[in-house]
Design a protein around this motif. Structure first.
Motif, PDB file in Angstrom:
ATOM      1  N   UNK A   1      -6.233  38.902 -12.287  1.00 14.26           N
ATOM      2  CA  UNK A   1      -6.473  38.500 -13.669  1.00 14.26           C
ATOM      3  C   UNK A   1      -5.716  37.255 -14.080  1.00 14.26           C
ATOM      4  N   UNK A   2      -5.427  36.352 -13.130  1.00 13.13           N
ATOM      5  CA  UNK A   2      -4.715  35.119 -13.457  1.00 13.13           C
ATOM      6  C   UNK A   2      -5.687  33.950 -13.510  1.00 13.13           C
ATOM      7  N   UNK A   3      -5.292  32.906 -14.234  1.00 12.28           N
ATOM      8  CA  UNK A   3      -6.216  31.814 -14.531  1.00 12.28           C
ATOM      9  C   UNK A   3      -6.685  31.064 -13.295  1.00 12.28           C
ATOM     10  N   UNK A   4      -5.808  30.873 -12.309  1.00 15.78           N
ATOM     11  CA  UNK A   4      -6.190  30.072 -11.147  1.00 15.78           C
ATOM     12  C   UNK A   4      -7.378  30.703 -10.414  1.00 15.78           C
ATOM     13  N   UNK A   5      -7.354  32.018 -10.235  1.00 15.31           N
ATOM     14  CA  UNK A   5      -8.470  32.680  -9.563  1.00 15.31           C
ATOM     15  C   UNK A   5      -9.718  32.696 -10.438  1.00 15.31           C
ATOM     16  N   UNK A   6      -9.567  32.992 -11.719  1.00 14.08           N
ATOM     17  CA  UNK A   6     -10.745  33.052 -12.593  1.00 14.08           C
ATOM     18  C   UNK A   6     -11.416  31.676 -12.700  1.00 14.08           C
ATOM     19  N   UNK A   7     -10.620  30.596 -12.669  1.00 11.48           N
ATOM     20  CA  UNK A   7     -11.197  29.248 -12.724  1.00 11.48           C
ATOM     21  C   UNK A   7     -11.905  28.885 -11.420  1.00 11.48           C
ATOM     22  N   UNK A   8     -11.357  29.311 -10.297  1.00 10.19           N
ATOM     23  CA  UNK A   8     -12.026  29.057  -9.010  1.00 10.19           C
ATOM     24  C   UNK A   8     -13.330  29.841  -8.936  1.00 10.19           C
ATOM     25  N   UNK A   9     -13.315  31.054  -9.488  1.00  8.32           N
ATOM     26  CA  UNK A   9     -14.542  31.856  -9.557  1.00  8.32           C
ATOM     27  C   UNK A   9     -15.573  31.184 -10.455  1.00  8.32           C
ATOM     28  N   UNK A  10     -15.110  30.628 -11.571  1.00 12.08           N
ATOM     29  CA  UNK A  10     -16.022  29.925 -12.485  1.00 12.08           C
ATOM     30  C   UNK A  10     -16.661  28.726 -11.794  1.00 12.08           C
ATOM     31  N   UNK A  11     -15.872  27.990 -11.015  1.00  7.77           N
ATOM     32  CA  UNK A  11     -16.403  26.842 -10.288  1.00  7.77           C
ATOM     33  C   UNK A  11     -17.451  27.243  -9.275  1.00  7.77           C
ATOM     34  N   UNK A  12     -17.193  28.345  -8.583  1.00  3.99           N
ATOM     35  CA  UNK A  12     -18.172  28.877  -7.614  1.00  3.99           C
ATOM     36  C   UNK A  12     -19.484  29.210  -8.313  1.00  3.99           C
ATOM     37  N   UNK A  13     -19.400  29.911  -9.444  1.00  9.18           N
ATOM     38  CA  UNK A  13     -20.607  30.288 -10.179  1.00  9.18           C
ATOM     39  C   UNK A  13     -21.356  29.060 -10.701  1.00  9.18           C
ATOM     40  N   UNK A  14     -20.616  28.080 -11.203  1.00  8.40           N
ATOM     41  CA  UNK A  14     -21.242  26.864 -11.732  1.00  8.40           C
ATOM     42  C   UNK A  14     -22.018  26.129 -10.643  1.00  8.40           C
ATOM     43  N   UNK A  15     -21.404  26.008  -9.471  1.00  7.93           N
ATOM     44  CA  UNK A  15     -22.072  25.302  -8.375  1.00  7.93           C
ATOM     45  C   UNK A  15     -23.334  26.043  -7.942  1.00  7.93           C
ATOM     46  N   UNK A  16     -23.264  27.356  -7.879  1.00 11.53           N
ATOM     47  CA  UNK A  16     -24.447  28.137  -7.504  1.00 11.53           C
ATOM     48  C   UNK A  16     -25.537  28.011  -8.570  1.00 11.53           C
ATOM     49  N   UNK A  17     -25.137  28.073  -9.841  1.00 10.43           N
ATOM     50  CA  UNK A  17     -26.083  27.929 -10.949  1.00 10.43           C
ATOM     51  C   UNK A  17     -26.755  26.563 -10.921  1.00 10.43           C
ATOM     52  N   UNK A  18     -25.960  25.518 -10.738  1.00 12.57           N
ATOM     53  CA  UNK A  18     -26.480  24.154 -10.759  1.00 12.57           C
ATOM     54  C   UNK A  18     -27.415  23.852  -9.592  1.00 12.57           C
ATOM     55  N   UNK A  19     -27.357  24.676  -8.557  1.00 16.19           N
ATOM     56  CA  UNK A  19     -28.214  24.471  -7.391  1.00 16.19           C
ATOM     57  C   UNK A  19     -29.279  25.569  -7.268  1.00 16.19           C
ATOM     58  N   UNK A  20     -29.542  26.244  -8.398  1.00 13.54           N
ATOM     59  CA  UNK A  20     -30.585  27.281  -8.465  1.00 13.54           C
ATOM     60  C   UNK A  20     -30.369  28.394  -7.429  1.00 13.54           C
ATOM     61  N   UNK A  21     -29.104  28.752  -7.227  1.00 14.08           N
ATOM     62  CA  UNK A  21     -28.773  29.806  -6.269  1.00 14.08           C
ATOM     63  C   UNK A  21     -28.051  30.974  -6.932  1.00 14.08           C
ATOM     64  N   UNK A  22     -28.167  31.081  -8.241  1.00 15.17           N
ATOM     65  CA  UNK A  22     -27.378  32.092  -8.956  1.00 15.17           C
ATOM     66  C   UNK A  22     -27.755  33.510  -8.557  1.00 15.17           C
ATOM     67  N   UNK A  23     -28.963  33.715  -8.036  1.00 11.55           N
ATOM     68  CA  UNK A  23     -29.382  35.056  -7.605  1.00 11.55           C
ATOM     69  C   UNK A  23     -28.517  35.579  -6.459  1.00 11.55           C
ATOM     70  N   UNK A  24     -27.847  34.650  -5.749  1.00 10.38           N
ATOM     71  CA  UNK A  24     -27.013  35.052  -4.617  1.00 10.38           C
ATOM     72  C   UNK A  24     -25.536  35.220  -4.992  1.00 10.38           C
ATOM     73  N   UNK A  25     -25.207  34.972  -6.244  1.00 10.40           N
ATOM     74  CA  UNK A  25     -23.800  35.041  -6.648  1.00 10.40           C
ATOM     75  C   UNK A  25     -23.266  36.473  -6.519  1.00 10.40           C
ATOM     76  N   UNK A  26     -22.153  36.588  -5.806  1.00 11.87           N
ATOM     77  CA  UNK A  26     -21.492  37.890  -5.688  1.00 11.87           C
ATOM     78  C   UNK A  26     -20.016  37.648  -5.373  1.00 11.87           C
ATOM     79  N   UNK A  27     -19.135  38.244  -6.183  1.00 14.46           N
ATOM     80  CA  UNK A  27     -17.690  38.127  -5.963  1.00 14.46           C
ATOM     81  C   UNK A  27     -17.152  39.512  -5.627  1.00 14.46           C
ATOM     82  N   UNK A  28     -16.538  39.620  -4.471  1.00 13.31           N
ATOM     83  CA  UNK A  28     -15.916  40.873  -4.041  1.00 13.31           C
ATOM     84  C   UNK A  28     -14.442  40.836  -4.445  1.00 13.31           C
ATOM     85  N   UNK A  29     -13.965  41.882  -5.087  1.00 12.65           N
ATOM     86  CA  UNK A  29     -12.576  41.917  -5.541  1.00 12.65           C
ATOM     87  C   UNK A  29     -11.752  42.909  -4.715  1.00 12.65           C
ATOM     88  N   UNK A  30     -10.510  42.521  -4.465  1.00 11.34           N
ATOM     89  CA  UNK A  30      -9.575  43.395  -3.761  1.00 11.34           C
ATOM     90  C   UNK A  30      -8.175  43.167  -4.324  1.00 11.34           C
TER      91      UNK A  30
END
Length: 346
Positions: A198-227
């Motif tokens: 729940x820290x900002x550095x990870x949540x921002x990296x996750x946001x960047x991943x989602x943005x890149x997938x969204x911008x390339x019409x790949x959002x259907x494949x977005x999946x983040x596994x948490x541990x």
């Protein structure tokens, strides 16, 4: 044994107590020369006498008189962590160039420990604090703010805190950069493994991943596994086995510990990168070049993170009343090092 005082040094050197104080409290320039209004020969005589008598400065008394300790505290989550160990070394070297000693202590990602550490450093009249916040650490950091002790947040942000400096990586950009490297090499089914901190550095990296997938019409494949840190070794093996069974083509790993763990699991499962699973890791490490296939990874500018945090903290210490949120927030750019683990998909 009698404690040698500043007055003993003054009597032996045949100078005033004030002059000895000037010499003993003086800073040194880059050439090692004393920066004080005392004749160099006289100053050297005082230093020689002090050394011969075994005089030691009473830092506690000097701190009470001046209101300054010339000491800063650095509180990472874990100083043994490769990333924070590298930054801490840079901070210590740079702080000394400004005449500051450094007190180090880890929070171990526990708000209760961060609060205890903060109570300790504030009791020792610390001049300023550089801290990598942990989840729930707002109250502990607020204690320093309320005590008028300058604070710089390092690597992690807490938006609810005001009146603090910030030296951060552009983590969203790092997430975009890593994901677009995979997309540009022909990978589409790209997933991510992250921590539940729940820290900002990870949540921002996750946001960047989602943005890149969204911008390339790949959002259907977005999946983040948490541990979690404690469960990562067991969870990652399950995640990779499941990902392979579902035809996942690539993984973005937002921290070195996850990157190293994934490489170990791939070896254990007799899988190869990028033929079985392309990967982008995080932070710099020899393991990335020693692995069978060199690993593409995001690099954080450790030296600049350390230097900028000290520079900003010293500025805030000297000008406590001139805080400016825009000027005192420093965002540094990540760098992508391309290896074989993201070779073009056939």
């Amino acid at each position: 044994m009698k404690r040698i005082t500043i007055r003993d040094v003054a009597n032996e050197a045949h100078v005033s107590v004030t002059l000895v104080s000037f010499v003993m409290n003086a800073k040194r320039d880059s050439q090692g020369n004393l920066d004080c209004p005392v004749n160099p020969k006289t100053a050297q005589r005082v230093l020689d006498v002090a050394k011969r008598l075994g005089y030691r400065r009473n830092f506690a008394a000097a701190s009470l008189r001046s209101g300054k300790s010339n000491t800063i505290a650095v509180i990472p989550n874990d100083i043994s962590n490769k990333f924070f160990a590298g930054i801490s070394r840079c901070i210590e070297d740079h702080a000394q160039s400004y005449g500051y000693n450094v007190f180090f202590s880890s929070s171990d990602e526990k708000a209760s420990k961060l609060e205890n550490v903060m109570d300790t450093v504030l009791a020792h009249n610390i001049d300023g604090v550089i801290v990598a916040p942990c989840t729930g650490g707002e109250a502990a950091i607020q204690k320093a703010i309320d005590a008028k002790v300058p604070v710089v947040l390092l690597d992690r942000d807490i938006e609810s805190l005001h009146g603090v400096g910030k030296v951060l990586l552009n983590d969203c950009s790092a997430g975009v950069m890593a994901t677009e490297e995979l997309i540009n090499k022909g990978y589409k089914k790209i997933e991510m493994i992250s921590y539940t901190l729940g820290i900002s550095s990870f949540s921002e990296r996750e946001r960047g991943y989602k943005e890149a997938m969204q911008n390339n019409n790949l959002y259907e494949y977005v999946k983040i596994h948490y541990t979690s840190y404690d469960d990562a070794r067991m969870d990652v093996e399950k995640i990779i086995s499941d990902a392979i069974s579902r035809g996942v083509e690539a993984l973005f790993l937002p921290t070195y510990s996850l990157s190293a763990l994934v490489l170990a699991v791939l070896k254990k499962l007799h899988l190869k990168t990028p033929s079985d699973l392309a990967i982008v890791g995080f932070d710099d490490s020899d393991i990335y070049s020693l692995y069978e296939t060199t690993v593409t990874h995001i690099v954080q500018p450790l030296t600049r993170l350390g230097e900028e945090s000290v520079k900003l903290l010293v500025k805030l210490i000297k000008n406590k009343s001139s805080y400016n949120e825009e000027e005192d927030t420093i965002l540094l750019a990540p760098q992508l090092i391309v290896g074989g683990s993201t070779a073009k998909k056939e």
